[in-house]
Design an enzyme around this catalytic site. Structure first.
Site, PDB file in Angstrom:
ATOM      1  N   LYS B  78       0.828  -1.251   0.036  1.00 17.52           N
ATOM      2  CA  LYS B  78      -0.160   0.096   0.004  1.00 17.52           C
ATOM      3  C   LYS B  78       0.872   1.112   0.089  1.00 17.52           C
ATOM      4  O   LYS B  78       2.009   1.270   0.670  1.00 17.52           O
ATOM      5  CB  LYS B  78      -0.987   0.019   1.361  1.00 17.52           C
ATOM      6  CG  LYS B  78      -1.862   1.035   1.472  1.00 17.52           C
ATOM      7  CD  LYS B  78      -2.958   0.818   2.612  1.00 17.52           C
ATOM      8  CE  LYS B  78      -3.716   2.055   2.626  1.00 17.52           C
ATOM      9  NZ  LYS B  78      -4.708   1.783   3.746  1.00 17.52           N
ATOM     10  N   SER B 153      -9.705   1.886   2.739  1.00 17.29           N
ATOM     11  CA  SER B 153      -8.994   2.697   2.007  1.00 17.29           C
ATOM     12  C   SER B 153      -7.866   1.679   1.174  1.00 17.29           C
ATOM     13  O   SER B 153      -7.196   2.378   0.319  1.00 17.29           O
ATOM     14  CB  SER B 153      -8.291   3.537   2.669  1.00 17.29           C
ATOM     15  OG  SER B 153      -7.242   3.083   3.715  1.00 17.29           O
ATOM     16  N   SER B 177     -10.133  -0.332   6.814  1.00 20.76           N
ATOM     17  CA  SER B 177      -9.396  -0.230   5.787  1.00 20.76           C
ATOM     18  C   SER B 177      -8.585  -1.413   4.937  1.00 20.76           C
ATOM     19  O   SER B 177      -8.304  -1.267   3.830  1.00 20.76           O
ATOM     20  CB  SER B 177      -8.507   0.844   5.718  1.00 20.76           C
ATOM     21  OG  SER B 177      -9.196   2.156   5.716  1.00 20.76           O
TER      22      SER B 177
END
Lengths: 92, 484
Positions: B78, B153, B177
């Site tokens: 990420k 997210s 997330s």
């Protein structure tokens, strides 16, 4: 939430808003605060002593001087630098 | 060779048996990324050259017979986890050109296993959102339906694993997330106990809630990644001193006799019937495996979203005050004074949702409002933790839906912040109570969209939630997305 409050928060947040953006932010914040206000009906008080049980302060590192990161690396992401961070003049 | 649905364990075997080299494997994924990611937009940066170099080093280690579980395994990261020399943007214009001068601890740990990094995945800007549509660079789509969001997210991480553009990825989870995008994309995502994984080098959003964790094809693969990234780190004062353990240790052990709690508030109005029915039918399957289903209650759930947004935004407003445009990050070309320069840089660099959270956080912390909002939210945090403690007196794990609905259409909720916030109802209490939870697929709706269920465990009991998720997965058939 009125425009004065949003302007005040924008100032605290170091953010600029145009007049239209301020109006939109005020409308958004009003509906967001409506949800946040639901917690006012709960009659409880925060007990700070009950928290931080898992902090490991007794395991702090020894205070030993070590080499720090090279200046070049620290400055590699600064848009303006001259062997230091360069900012607009702050003293007349 | 089609690597799209292979698990880490299968890849490990192929690498160790020399059926494929680390370089060939990396190449297979890079090829897939080039073929599919234009539509999917799951990556912000693809690190092809680094992957090739790392594959060489991995192959040497494999050849020497000293490979570890992840040696040569391609992994996506990420884009809020610092990677030395590789851009880490947090999907924000603010950090568009930020190249970290150091690696996050999790990256050091993965590199020490000789993984192959495929690239950095898209996300909601600064991890604030549940759709990946606030990303400034790559608004990721759902592999099961390109007209729907992948969740967020960590939407890029979940979508790339789902579409077979990586066998596993790292995400971060502040209020759901990792778990929610895993559910939306039909993969497995694990949010570890707060303190299990070092946050050093994770760009801070809400420091008391943030935690890095794996997204993979199943619970067993999540365990292998967690084994590699967990452990005490002197550079993160909140990282746990508990010894690292083998999180796959309980895999295969029967769930017979185990008590699984279903708190009624998680199955109430506001949860789509198709989701509720699917999770309850999973509960029935556990019962058939010999587990006992225990009904229970979490009365404070209705206040959880408010408490979460007040605490996380308060922390975000403080954490994001570091972005001044001077040391790193976007620097405005306008501004004659220091103060003007800082205001202009922040106003140009941050997107709308990030600004909204900063405003909310400063409101909650400002004089005259602190006790009514931040103080009350912190009190609720203690109440929610206490309610979890009560429930865990009755059970081993808790079963809930991961999200109130399946993945929704792009632009459906994303312009209404209130709707977006309320959609986090199923996940935020886990972060508030610092607990571990894993989301795995438990069904599909009539249009073939995946439905996720979450198994929540006691503090530092990741091994049990992995065992419980794995027991279900062994009897569940995954339907791969149409994109592949």
């Amino acid at each position: 939430m009125d425009l004065d409050m949003v302007s005040y928060l924008a100032k605290l947040s170091k953010l600029n808003f145009t007049e239209d953006e301020l109006k939109k932010a005020a409308a958004d914040m009003t509906s967001i605060i409506d949800i946040m206000d639901t917690i006012k009906e709960v009659d409880i008080v925060y007990n700070p002593l009950a928290d931080n049980k898992n902090m490991y302060l007794k395991d702090l590192r020894e205070d030993i001087a070590k080499d720090s990161m090279e200046t070049e690396k620290i400055l590699q992401n600064a848009k303006h630098s001259d062997n230091c961070f360069v900012v607009p003049k702050v003293v007349e | 060779m089609d690597v799209s649905q292979l698990k880490i364990r299968q890849l490990r075997e192929m690498l160790d048996k020399k059926e494929i080299s680390a370089a060939e494997l990396a190449d297979e994924y890079i090829k897939r990324i080039k073929e599919y990611d234009k539509k999917l937009e799951s990556y912000i940066t693809v690190t092809e050259e680094i992957a090739k170099e790392q594959a060489k080093a991995a192959q040497e280690r494999i050849n020497s017979g000293s490979s570890s579980a992840l040696t040569g395994i391609p992994i996506a990261i990420k884009d809020n986890i610092c990677t030395e020399g590789v851009k880490t943007t947090c999907a924000s214009k603010m950090l568009e050109n930020f190249v970290p001068p150091y690696n996050a601890t999790v990256i050091e740990k993965l590199y020490s296993e000789n993984i192959v990094m495929l690239g950095k995945t898209s996300m909601d800007e600064f991890a604030m959102g549940g759709s990946t549509q606030t990303s400034a660079f790559a608004k990721t789509k759902n592999p099961y339906d390109l007209n729907r969001v992948p969740g967020g997210s960590s939407g890029g991480s979940a979508a790339c694993v789902s579409a077979g553009l990586a066998p596993a990825a790292l995400g971060s989870d502040t209020g759901g997330s990792i778990r929610q995008p895993a559910a939306f994309c039909g993969v497995t995502g694990l949010k570890p106990t707060y303190g299990r994984v070092s946050r050093y080098g994770l760009v801070a959003f809400a420091s008391s809630l943030d935690q890095i964790g794996p997204i993979a094809r199943d619970a067993h693969d999540c365990a292998l990644v967690l084994n590699a990234i967990s452990g005490c780190d002197s550079r993160d004062g909140t990282s746990s001193r508990l010894a690292a353990e083998n999180f796959a240790a309980k895999i295969g052990m029967p769930v017979k006799g185990m008590k699984i709690a279903v708190p009624k508030e998680f199955y109430a109005d506001g949860i789509d019937a198709v989701v509720r029915d699917s999770v309850l039918s999973a509960a029935q399957k556990y019962k058939e495996m010999g587990a006992e289903i225990v009904e229970c209650s979490m009365p404070s759930l209705k206040y959880a979203v408010a408490a979460y947004y007040l605490i996380s935004s308060a922390e975000a407003s403080s954490n994001l005050s570091r972005y001044d445009g001077i040391k790193y990050g976007h620097r405005s070309s306008k501004g004659d004074s220091y103060s003007e320069l800082v205001c202009n840089s922040r106003s140009e660099g941050f997107g709308e949702e990030v600004k909204r959270r900063i405003l909310l956080g400063n409101y909650a912390l400002s004089s005259g409002y602190y006790d009514a909002y931040y103080g009350k939210a912190m009190a609720l945090k203690q109440k929610i933790r206490a309610e979890y403690e009560e429930i865990f007196k009755l059970c081993d794990v808790i079963l809930t839906p991961t999200a109130p609905s399946v993945a929704y259409g792009i632009n459906e909720n994303v312009t209404d912040p209130v709707k977006m916030y309320q959609a986090d109802i199923c996940t935020v209490t886990v972060n508030i109570a610092s607990l571990p939870a894993i989301s795995t697929t438990c069904g599909y709706d009539s249009k073939g969209m995946p439905i996720g269920m979450s198994i929540i465990g006691k503090h530092f009991d990741e091994a049990t939630i992995i065992q419980v998720a794995d027991a279900f997965e062994k009897n569940f058939e995954i339907i791969p997305p149409r994109i592949v």
